[in-house]
Write a protein that holds these residues in place. Structure first.
Motif, PDB file in Angstrom:
ATOM      1  N   VAL A 364       0.831  -1.203   0.000  1.00 36.53           N
ATOM      2  CA  VAL A 364       0.000   0.000   0.000  1.00 36.53           C
ATOM      3  C   VAL A 364       0.869   1.258   0.000  1.00 36.53           C
ATOM      4  O   VAL A 364       1.902   1.290   0.665  1.00 36.53           O
ATOM      5  N   VAL A 365       0.442   2.281  -0.728  1.00 41.37           N
ATOM      6  CA  VAL A 365       1.032   3.616  -0.613  1.00 41.37           C
ATOM      7  C   VAL A 365      -0.107   4.572  -0.318  1.00 41.37           C
ATOM      8  O   VAL A 365      -1.103   4.607  -1.032  1.00 41.37           O
ATOM      9  N   PHE A 366       0.042   5.347   0.763  1.00 40.80           N
ATOM     10  CA  PHE A 366      -1.054   6.218   1.200  1.00 40.80           C
ATOM     11  C   PHE A 366      -0.878   7.649   0.715  1.00 40.80           C
ATOM     12  O   PHE A 366       0.186   8.027   0.225  1.00 40.80           O
ATOM     13  N   GLN A 367      -1.948   8.424   0.948  1.00 39.59           N
ATOM     14  CA  GLN A 367      -1.960   9.801   0.469  1.00 39.59           C
ATOM     15  C   GLN A 367      -0.951  10.692   1.170  1.00 39.59           C
ATOM     16  O   GLN A 367      -0.208  11.412   0.539  1.00 39.59           O
ATOM     17  N   ASP A 368      -0.962  10.613   2.485  1.00 45.36           N
ATOM     18  CA  ASP A 368      -0.295  11.633   3.271  1.00 45.36           C
ATOM     19  C   ASP A 368       1.181  11.305   3.419  1.00 45.36           C
ATOM     20  O   ASP A 368       1.557  10.484   4.238  1.00 45.36           O
ATOM     21  N   PRO A 369       2.053  11.953   2.638  1.00 44.07           N
ATOM     22  CA  PRO A 369       3.464  11.603   2.743  1.00 44.07           C
ATOM     23  C   PRO A 369       4.071  12.117   4.049  1.00 44.07           C
ATOM     24  O   PRO A 369       5.195  11.804   4.358  1.00 44.07           O
ATOM     25  N   ARG A 429       9.153  12.391  -0.087  1.00 46.28           N
ATOM     26  CA  ARG A 429       8.576  11.461   0.882  1.00 46.28           C
ATOM     27  C   ARG A 429       7.709  10.429   0.204  1.00 46.28           C
ATOM     28  O   ARG A 429       7.684   9.267   0.586  1.00 46.28           O
ATOM     29  N   GLN A 430       6.968  10.874  -0.808  1.00 47.17           N
ATOM     30  CA  GLN A 430       6.115   9.921  -1.492  1.00 47.17           C
ATOM     31  C   GLN A 430       6.991   8.897  -2.211  1.00 47.17           C
ATOM     32  O   GLN A 430       6.648   7.725  -2.282  1.00 47.17           O
ATOM     33  N   ARG A 431       8.151   9.319  -2.701  1.00 41.88           N
ATOM     34  CA  ARG A 431       9.076   8.356  -3.307  1.00 41.88           C
ATOM     35  C   ARG A 431       9.562   7.364  -2.262  1.00 41.88           C
ATOM     36  O   ARG A 431       9.714   6.168  -2.552  1.00 41.88           O
ATOM     37  N   ILE A 432       9.825   7.848  -1.057  1.00 41.68           N
ATOM     38  CA  ILE A 432      10.253   6.938   0.012  1.00 41.68           C
ATOM     39  C   ILE A 432       9.158   5.907   0.291  1.00 41.68           C
ATOM     40  O   ILE A 432       9.410   4.710   0.420  1.00 41.68           O
ATOM     41  N   GLN A 461       5.669  13.969 -12.089  1.00 38.29           N
ATOM     42  CA  GLN A 461       6.841  13.102 -11.938  1.00 38.29           C
ATOM     43  C   GLN A 461       6.463  11.771 -11.291  1.00 38.29           C
ATOM     44  O   GLN A 461       6.920  10.711 -11.706  1.00 38.29           O
ATOM     45  N   ILE A 462       5.615  11.847 -10.258  1.00 36.95           N
ATOM     46  CA  ILE A 462       5.250  10.621  -9.535  1.00 36.95           C
ATOM     47  C   ILE A 462       4.425   9.711 -10.449  1.00 36.95           C
ATOM     48  O   ILE A 462       4.630   8.494 -10.470  1.00 36.95           O
TER      49      ILE A 462
END
Lengths: 540, 306
Positions: A364-369, A429-432, A461-462
């Motif tokens: 899972v990847v969430f919204q809030d980085p 952060r979202q990349r992390i 980019q994301i």
């Protein structure tokens, strides 16, 4: 037209921070004529809000503005709060981004809207009431009379923003400053609020200053635009000119920041990866103090969907539509009825213990980085944590190698491993967070609004990164978003949800070009009307 | 609302029963008994005494006897103050303790919130640092040091105030004990108010109020209402503790409240007296926590009990 009503000249804003001085606004010049609408556009950190907060004398206590702000010929910089109050809330008004928190939770609507009347015109509360009623009707609040005694938490986000507008308009200001007034709202509500502001401007003849990161809004409402970056105005002029002939490289970048392209379809005959049938999630409301009431919310109501390997299904809907709940139910992160199968294996009856080995493949990847990375762990620990659980046999060196590999894949430098999340920007952060999911070599990734908290250029980019990773690793995505432009660029098929039900689903292109249902059409109309790529294309 | 209050009070009964039970058996575990004096009593007299007070019965029967008495409002006789029932002792002492504690509480709320607000509006400036330093001193200096020092200054050297005694509740007798009792509470409330006020002053809705050009005084008052919520939740336990008497203050100033009964009762193994004070304090805590929750509903419209 006489001289400008608001004139900003060589404005600088500096903040004293423990890490030294931050020069947020660097010599900005800006003018607003009577009755005109201008937009100040830029990404987060460009200083666009700080300019208007300086005008209103609302800078944070460690901030200082120098230069000149003249309102109707009177200098505002350096005035005491008391002297500023001759203008604030009377001739100069401001509304803010967060309608949820910008109203006082402890005061009734009537009191809050009446405040500017009571304190500036010396009206009695009783006299103010009539005017408050008029204002509520003006901003289109239904059953205004019943709403007088309401508290902010009893209103929806859109209604609260209407109340904010009513409050700002109480004394018929000459200039209304709107700081990202629709960013926190759903697209259909966004369109309504913008329409309202346009109508009100025509009726009341005030000037409006929009502060926004959203070029769609600029295109839609403004006469002139100022493009800001790094505390300076890069370019300004009439909206049409800027959109059609941008001169500055940054403006061009912003204009092309819309996610582009579409996803390549998965190979035909790809195996079925995740299949859900008649998923249903019901939240019971604990109500009544002695007895249990039977009141329940069907957050997800009879939803079926299937994902083949390499496929992306986009789930769109406004807040409260149940799209995030559906995503969580698919991964058994919350209890749901219905059947969910992963590679033909029924997940429904597995307990969390048996489910755990499978979790490696379902990420899972969430919204809030900001909220989803532990502030007390280094990036290396965050990314490597899953390996400790699922591949406990790995040695420290091997684990580090895998972490470095994952960071490389999301285009972050391996040396970031020893740093903490707060040192990174939202996009980083979202990349992390993506690296954390990738390091386990998953087959399925749930992406829950992964780009919503990011600026447009970063979003793009994301989106490109996610598409590339998918191609490379044959990943399957369930992509949840309220942002139709992003979904269009990401998904093979789209599912439109409203009130827990699927309104419409089908191939992305068909949904966007030939929507069948009214709700889908409304959603598209509200959103695409604001999307600059389309607008710019049709502008000539 | 009424239903909520009734439900809360009914819900407190099991809690009270647990407290009474634990306290009852705990005090019995302690070695010795009410009649173990320095010079041991002759066995025959001891036996008669125990029989008279039914302390020779099995413990479980004593327990049920006590619970039975409690239900009818009978707290039993004191074993040490032989001519009094526990009920009588509490009746005498409790009003004094309530008067003392209540005055201290009101003083602490008024002065504490005012100082906290004052400090928050001058965050990190001289006024703030000054108030917070004094507050720190108020918290760190224990009242058994503060009380004698104040007595020395105001009663002995200056001779303005009496050094002790209740004087049937005369104002002049109350000043020193009330102030000493209130001082640490003033400090705690001031710190709490300052902290939450600073947070609220940064909130978006305060910015809205300023953008609307509301007078600073109004902005502050509006903010204070929100900032008081955490303070209110602190007041429940604090009020219960203050009103049920302070052992140290009552002992130092020689005030006939119930605080000292608790300590003396425990030291003398005066079982019923200890139990009586435990029940009283538990009741106060239950009631004050309820009052705090009701006050919450008054302050915060999001909280509703119906």
């Amino acid at each position: 037209m006489t001289g400008p009503i608001l004139e900003v000249h060589d404005l600088h804003v500096r903040f004293q921070t423990p890490d030294g001085e931050v020069h947020a606004v660097r010599g900005v010049d800006l003018e607003v004529a009577k009755g005109e609408t201008i937009a100040v556009v830029g990404e987060s950190g460009s200083g666009k809000s700080q300019i208007m907060l300086s005008v209103m004398g609302l800078l944070a206590s460690n901030g200082r503005a120098t230069g000149s702000v003249r309102f109707d010929g009177n200098e505002l910089i350096g005035l005491s709060p008391k002297a500023l109050n001759r203008y604030r809330g009377v001739r100069l008004a401001m509304i803010f981004q967060e309608p949820m928190t910008s109203l006082d939770p402890l005061q009734r609507i009537e009191t809050q809207i009446g405040d500017p009347l009571v304190f500036h015109q010396g009206m009695s509360r009783a006299a103010a009431r009539t005017r408050v009623l008029e204002l509520l009707e003006l901003v289109g609040i239904p059953r205004a009379k019943d709403r007088l005694t309401a508290y902010p938490h009893e209103l929806s986000g859109g209604q609260r923003q209407r109340v904010m507008i009513a409050m700002a308009l109480a004394n018929r200001p000459d200039v209304l400053i709107a700081d990202e007034p629709t960013t926190a709202l759903d697209v259909t509500i966004q369109a309504q609020i913008l329409q309202l502001l346009r109508d009100l401007q025509q009726r009341l003849g005030m000037a409006i200053v929009f502060i926004t990161h959203d070029l769609g809004i600029v295109r839609h409402v403004a006469d002139r635009v100022y493009v800001m970056q790094g505390g300076e105005v890069r370019e300004h002029g009439r909206v049409r000119e800027i959109f059609e002939h941008p001169r500055h490289a940054y403006t061009k970048l912003l204009l092309s920041a819309e996610p582009e392209g579409t996803k390549r379809p998965p190979p035909p005959g790809a195996p079925m990866l995740l299949e859900a049938k008649q998923v249903e999630v019901v939240f019971e409301l604990p109500k009544g103090l002695l007895g249990r009431s039977k009141e329940a919310i069907r957050a997800v109501d009879d939803v079926s969907l299937s994902l083949r390997e390499g496929q992306t299904v986009g789930v769109v809907g406004e807040s409260g539509s149940g799209k995030s709940t559906l995503g969580r139910a698919m991964l058994r992160l919350l209890p749901a009825a219905g059947r969910i199968a992963y590679l033909g294996r029924d997940l429904t009856d597995l307990d969390q213990e048996t489910l755990r080995p499978l979790r490696r493949e379902l990420q899972v990847v969430f919204q809030d980085p900001f909220g989803s990375l532990s502030p007390r762990l280094t990036v290396g620990e965050i990314v490597g944590e899953g390996l400790r659980v699922h591949e406990a046999a790995l040695g420290a060196a091997e684990r580090d190698r895998r972490v470095v590999e994952a960071l490389n894949e999301v285009q972050l430098e391996p040396r970031f491993m020893r740093r903490f999340p707060h040192e990174f920007s939202g996009g980083q952060r979202q990349r992390i967070a993506i690296a954390r999911a990738l390091v386990l070599r998953p087959r399925f990734v749930l992406l829950d609004e992964p780009t919503s908290a990011l600026d447009r250029t970063i979003q793009k980019q994301i989106v490109e990164l996610l598409r590339a990773l998918q191609q490379q690793h044959k990943l399957t995505y369930l992509f949840i978003s309220h942002d139709l432009a992003v979904v269009r660029a990401m998904a093979d098929t789209v599912m439109v949800m409203q009130n827990g039900k699927v309104v419409e689903q089908g191939p992305t292109q068909r949904i966007f070009e030939e929507p069948q249902e009214d709700y889908t059409r409304a959603l598209l109309a509200a959103a695409l009307d604001l999307i600059p790529v389309n607008a710019a294309a049709t502008a000539s | 609302m009424l239903r909520y209050v009734l439900r809360r009070l009914l819900g407190a009964l099991p809690t009270l029963l647990v407290i009474v039970t634990v306290a009852f058996f705990l005090i019995r575990v302690a070695p010795g008994g009410p009649f173990n004096l320095e010079r041991p009593l002759p066995p025959q007299i001891m036996e008669n005494l125990l029989a008279y007070y039914q302390l020779d019965q099995p413990l479980w029967r004593q327990y049920f006897n006590y619970i039975g008495g409690l239900l009818t409002g009978d707290l039993g006789p004191s074993y040490v103050y032989r001519d009094f029932t526990v009920d009588q002792l509490l009746r005498q002492g409790l009003p004094v303790s309530i008067q003392l504690g209540g005055t201290a509480l009101l003083l602490a709320i008024g002065v504490g919130t005012a100082l906290g607000t004052f400090a928050a509006l001058r965050q990190n400036r001289a006024g703030d640092v000054g108030v917070m330093t004094v507050a720190m001193v108020g918290i760190t200096i224990p009242n058994f040091v503060m009380a004698p020092v104040l007595t020395l200054i105001f009663a002995i050297w200056l001779g303005w105030l009496p050094a002790g005694g209740w004087g049937e509740g005369a104002l002049i007798n109350k000043l020193l004990p009330v102030f000493t009792l209130a001082l640490p509470q003033i400090a705690v409330i001031a710190r709490l108010t300052r902290g939450s006020m600073i947070e609220v002053l940064r909130a978006d809705h305060v910015r809205t109020a300023r953008a609307n050009g509301l007078p600073p005084r109004v902005v502050t008052l509006r903010a204070l209402r929100g900032a008081l919520l955490p303070v209110v939740s602190y007041l429940g336990p604090a009020a219960a503790a203050l009103l049920t008497g302070s052992v140290v203050i009552e002992t130092i100033f020689g005030i006939p409240g119930i605080g000292r009964y608790f300590v003396q009762g425990a030291l003398n193994r005066d079982y019923t007296l200890v139990m009586g004070t435990v029940v009283t304090i538990a009741l106060f805590i239950v009631v004050f926590n309820l009052l705090v929750d009701l006050l919450y509903a008054v302050l915060d419209p999001k909280v509703r009990y119906d």
